[in-house]
Design an enzyme around this catalytic site. Structure first.
Site, mmCIF file in Angstrom:
data_model
loop_
_atom_site.group_PDB
_atom_site.id
_atom_site.type_symbol
_atom_site.label_atom_id
_atom_site.label_comp_id
_atom_site.label_asym_id
_atom_site.label_seq_id
_atom_site.Cartn_x
_atom_site.Cartn_y
_atom_site.Cartn_z
ATOM 1 N N PRO A 1 0.818 -1.222 0.000
ATOM 2 C CA PRO A 1 0.000 0.000 0.000
ATOM 3 C C PRO A 1 0.850 1.269 0.000
ATOM 4 O O PRO A 1 0.331 2.367 -0.177
ATOM 5 C CB PRO A 1 -0.837 -0.122 1.279
ATOM 6 C CG PRO A 1 -0.222 -1.214 2.080
ATOM 7 C CD PRO A 1 0.594 -2.067 1.168
ATOM 8 N N GLU B 1 2.868 -7.615 9.032
ATOM 9 C CA GLU B 1 2.694 -6.157 9.142
ATOM 10 C C GLU B 1 3.619 -5.380 8.225
ATOM 11 O O GLU B 1 3.415 -4.227 7.931
ATOM 12 C CB GLU B 1 2.924 -5.707 10.585
ATOM 13 C CG GLU B 1 1.631 -5.528 11.366
ATOM 14 C CD GLU B 1 0.961 -6.855 11.678
ATOM 15 O OE1 GLU B 1 1.684 -7.805 11.988
ATOM 16 O OE2 GLU B 1 -0.275 -6.937 11.583
ATOM 17 N N ARG C 1 -4.219 -8.553 -20.371
ATOM 18 C CA ARG C 1 -5.239 -8.286 -21.390
ATOM 19 C C ARG C 1 -4.795 -7.237 -22.406
ATOM 20 O O ARG C 1 -5.433 -7.061 -23.438
ATOM 21 C CB ARG C 1 -6.584 -7.931 -20.744
ATOM 22 C CG ARG C 1 -6.584 -6.660 -19.938
ATOM 23 C CD ARG C 1 -7.878 -6.505 -19.156
ATOM 24 N NE ARG C 1 -9.025 -6.270 -20.023
ATOM 25 C CZ ARG C 1 -9.263 -5.125 -20.652
ATOM 26 N NH1 ARG C 1 -8.423 -4.126 -20.546
ATOM 27 N NH2 ARG C 1 -10.340 -4.996 -21.399
ATOM 28 N N ASP D 1 -11.558 0.683 -23.905
ATOM 29 C CA ASP D 1 -11.755 0.574 -22.463
ATOM 30 C C ASP D 1 -11.957 1.908 -21.784
ATOM 31 O O ASP D 1 -11.352 2.898 -22.175
ATOM 32 C CB ASP D 1 -10.489 0.015 -21.792
ATOM 33 C CG ASP D 1 -10.332 -1.448 -21.995
ATOM 34 O OD1 ASP D 1 -11.314 -2.098 -22.359
ATOM 35 O OD2 ASP D 1 -9.200 -1.921 -21.795
HETATM 36 N N1 ADE Z 1 -0.856 -5.185 0.248
HETATM 37 C C1 ADE Z 1 -1.764 -4.826 1.175
HETATM 38 N N2 ADE Z 1 -2.537 -3.819 0.743
HETATM 39 C C2 ADE Z 1 -2.111 -3.527 -0.537
HETATM 40 C C3 ADE Z 1 -2.513 -2.586 -1.507
HETATM 41 N N3 ADE Z 1 -3.494 -1.711 -1.294
HETATM 42 N N4 ADE Z 1 -1.855 -2.567 -2.677
HETATM 43 C C4 ADE Z 1 -0.840 -3.438 -2.909
HETATM 44 N N5 ADE Z 1 -0.419 -4.325 -2.007
HETATM 45 C C5 ADE Z 1 -1.045 -4.389 -0.833
#
Ligand code: ADE
Length: 243
Positions: free
Chosen positions: A88, A115, A153, A168
């Site tokens: 993230p 974590e 794709r 798309d």
């Molecule tokens: N791992 C946990 N959350 C994630 C996300 N939002 N994007 C990529 N990998 C992740």
């Protein structure tokens, strides 16, 4: 295109990769998936892949040694392709990044768990970090599948329709226009008469206007970067004056 996926949950990939259009593309030799279990690269009795964080605090951290060994023994060092950490904290994935990655012959995806991961993996092994959005999942496996699907794709021959990816949503910087198929009337709801008119110029104009209208309503943030003609601007100005 070859994908090497490094994960602690190797069984989570096959159900999707073997049940979709991606399976057909794999059989035709357009795609190759190699799933590597990071746990196979541990050497202790318990096959440990995580440990407590230095400095204290809760949660577990993915150990660097099995991850380095897995990636280096499969790909060599340095790796001949991008090594992408799903996290993230990465740059946020979009259609432009999908096109960028589709230009590679091979990419490696590293799926985080626990974590966090030991920072030395990020500093010395990984070449790119990608997030699929501003929310946190339990691991990088679903994000990796999303990347694989969006990239695959775009490769020639993967979709049945060679123009499948060009109209798309997002490919043109606008959301896609609405689609209709038979029956012409369903539960009393009809099909827009323009689509039945056979007038290709009129249909193209209607679709463009629907795209613009939909983008203005749902994703106005996309409009400043879209490739818009003078008549597109006029149409949008007409809409915004009305509202
Ligand atoms: N791992 C946990 N959350 C994630 C996300 N939002 N994007 C990529 N990998 C992740």
């Amino acid at each position: 295109m070859r994908f090497d996926i490094f994960t602690l949950l190797p069984d989570t990939f096959a159900p999707y990769l073997q049940a979709s259009i991606l399976q057909k593309a794999t059989e035709r030799g357009l795609l190759e998936f190699n799933i590597h279990n990071i746990r196979d690269y541990t050497h202790d009795k318990h096959h440990t892949t995580d440990d407590t964080p230095y400095g204290g605090g809760g949660g577990m951290v993915m150990k660097p040694d099995p991850v380095f060994e897995a990636v280096e023994s499969v790909l060599g060092s340095p790796a001949p392709c991008p090594v992408i950490l799903m996290t993230p904290q990465g740059r946020v994935f979009n259609q432009k990044i999908a096109f960028e990655l589709a230009a590679h012959q091979q990419i490696a995806l590293l799926c985080g768990r626990y974590e966090g991961i030991d920072e030395r993996i990020r500093e010395h092994l990984v070449t790119d970090e990608i997030s699929i959005g501003d929310y946190v999942l339990t691991g990088g496996e679903l994000p990796a599948l999303i990347l694989i699907d969006a990239i695959s794709r775009l490769l020639p021959g993967v979709l049945g329709d060679p123009d499948g990816a060009t109209d798309d949503s997002h490919a043109s910087g606008l959301l896609e226009y609405p689609h209709y198929t038979r029956p012409v009337e369903f539960r009393g709801w009809g099909v827009p008469p323009t689509l039945l008119s056979g007038d290709h110029g009129k249909i193209a104009r209607w679709r463009r206007e629907q795209s613009l209208q939909r983008t203005l309503k749902n994703r106005p943030d996309m409009l400043p970067n879209a490739d818009l003609s003078e008549s597109d601007h006029k149409f949008i100005n007409g809409l915004t004056r009305k509202t």
